[in-house]
Scaffold this active site. Sequence first.
Site, PDB file in Angstrom:
ATOM      1  N   LYS A  18       0.835  -1.198   0.000  1.00 50.10           N
ATOM      2  CA  LYS A  18       0.000   0.000   0.000  1.00 50.10           C
ATOM      3  C   LYS A  18       0.871   1.250   0.000  1.00 50.10           C
ATOM      4  O   LYS A  18       1.905   1.299   0.684  1.00 50.10           O
ATOM      5  CB  LYS A  18      -0.917  -0.034   1.221  1.00 50.10           C
ATOM      6  N   SER A  25      -9.726   1.627   2.553  1.00 49.33           N
ATOM      7  CA  SER A  25      -8.771   2.343   1.725  1.00 49.33           C
ATOM      8  C   SER A  25      -7.698   1.462   1.094  1.00 49.33           C
ATOM      9  O   SER A  25      -6.918   1.930   0.247  1.00 49.33           O
ATOM     10  CB  SER A  25      -8.072   3.416   2.577  1.00 49.33           C
ATOM     11  N   SER A  69     -10.498  -0.790   6.570  1.00 46.26           N
ATOM     12  CA  SER A  69      -9.779  -0.516   5.329  1.00 46.26           C
ATOM     13  C   SER A  69      -9.216  -1.737   4.630  1.00 46.26           C
ATOM     14  O   SER A  69      -8.919  -1.690   3.435  1.00 46.26           O
ATOM     15  CB  SER A  69      -8.650   0.478   5.580  1.00 46.26           C
TER      16      SER A  69
END
Length: 553
Positions: free
Chosen positions: A127, A197, A221
Amino acid sequence: MHTASSRRALFRAAGLGLAAAAVARRAPVAGARTVSRHAPLPNPSDIATTDPALLTATEASALLQTGRLHPAELLDACLRRSASYDGATTAWVRTYPELAHRQAERAAQRLAAGNAPLICGLPIAVKDIYAAAGLPVTASSRVLDGNVAAGDATIWRRLREAGAVLIGHVHTAEFAMATDTPQVGNPWDISESIGGSSGGSAAALAARFAPLSIGSDTGGSIRIPASRAGVTAIKPTFGRCSRYGLIPVMWTRDHPSPMGHSVADASLLLSAMVGPDPNDPVTGVAPAPPADGFPLTATGGVTPLSGKRFGVPTEFVHPLPPALGTLFTRFLGLVTALGGETVEVTMPTPPLALATGDAVELGMFHRQWSDRLSLYRTESAAVVAMGLAALAAPASDYWQLERDRARFQRRYNQLLADNRLDAVILPGAITDSSKRDDIGPISLIGPCDIPMMWANYTGTPVLALPAGRSAATGLPFGVQLGGKPWAEADLIAIGLELQAADTAWRDMPSLLPNPRTLPEIAPVTPGDGPDPTNTDAGAPAFNFIPTTSVVDT
C-alpha cells in the site's frame, strides 16, 4: 419487523444445508497421516498450477523452497500478468522491476543455500503509505507528489531482510482517509467499487498480480475490500505490528495488516511482519508470537470446531440483502457443521463522540499541509478541514474520549467473557453492489453503516474471510471473525478449518485482456526525513494499548 422467532429460524437454518456436505468433506481418509497445524507448506507434488502468477503464497513458497521455481520466474509472471490486465483495474501506482529483479536474485541465492525464511522470494504489493528508502511514497495524493522515503518502514525492513520481493506500491484512498479507492476497479466487475482504503492491495491480489499484499486498517480498510474482492485478510491486534514508517490516518487506530488469497497466505505474511520495535512502543507490550510462526494448516477431523462458541450480532445480519443473507446463513451453517456453536449477542455500541478524537489525530498530522488544501481531492479536503477544526477542541475533551474508548474496549471483552465466546461473526459488507460511479466516499471520521469501527476502537484481531459469491450479482461477499486481544493464532486456526472445508476462497475473477504500460521507477537518493515517510509522521507519546480486562472502569 424481525421477531425473536425469526432470529431463531436464522440459527436453525444455519445448522442445516451445508452440514452433511461439510462433514463428508472433512471425513478422514483411511491411512491418512495426521498433519500438524504448523506443518509449513503444501506438498510440491500436489501443486498442479502451471502459471506461477496463479499460485497461492504457500504454494509458491513450497516450490521456491524446493528449488522447483525460481524467484525471478515468479516475479516475471506477476509483472506479465499485471501488464496484460492492469489497464482496467489500475491497481499499481508504481512498480520497481529493476529493484525487484535484484531482490529476486538475492532471494534465489539464499534459497539455494538452504534455511531461507518461508517468505523468501515471494513478490509483494505494498500500500502506498509504507516507506521504502529511496522510493516514492505518496499516499495516492498530489499533496505528496515527488515525495521520496527517507528510510524503510519497520515492516518493510523486516520483509526485505527476510528475502521478500517488492513489486511496487498500490493505490489507496487519498491518505487512506475513506472506505473506497475510486482509482481502482474491482477485478470481478470493473464498474464495481473495490472498497478501501486498501483497495489497491485487494485488487492486486484478486487479479493475481501478486501472491501477497500489505494494507492497513483504520476503519475497515482491509476488511471492506477483502469482502468485495474475495480475498483473505488479517487485522492484527493493535500493537502486534509496528506502525513506524507508515503515513498515518489516526495514530491510535491504524493497524498494519497482511492480505493473501487464503488464511494460510495471510498467516505466513503476518509471521514475517510481527515483533517488537523500539520505534513503536506498543509493540513492546504485545505477547510473543508463536515461536514457529502462526499456523499454516488445518488440524482436520470431522468436527474441528467442537467446543468453540461464536457470537452472532443479529442487528447487523437482518439488514442484509437476501442474496447476502443467504451467504451469511450458509457460513453459519459451515461453522455449526464443523462442531461450532452459534449464539445471539448484541455488540456494544461505540460512543459517537469518539469521532472527535479521531478528527483531532487526523488534523494533527495534516496540519503540516494546511497551506495545500487545494491539492487534495474535494472530498478529502473536507475531511482534512474537519480535522483541522477539531484541533480547537479542549485537551480535556480528547482525554475524556480516550477514557470512553477504554470503557468500550472492556465492554467488548465483557461480551466475549459473559457468553464464553471464542469469536464474533459479522458480515463484511451490507450491500450487494456499489457502483464506482454512484458510490460516494465515506470518511473514516463519523458514523458508518458497515460494522467495522468496533474492531479499530477495541484494537482486537479480526479475520476477513470470503464466504462465496452473490447469486444476484456474482460478486464476492465476506465475513469478519473477531477475537480476543492478542489471540491471532486462535482466530487463524479457526479460519484454516473453515477454508479447508469450503474453498470459496479459491474463486478467481475472469479478466479480459486490458494491457497497460506499468509505471516503472528506479530507486533514488532517500529523502531527508526525519521520519522514514519523509513527512512529519512521528507518533505522539500517548498510545492506546489493548487489554484483556473486563472491568468497566
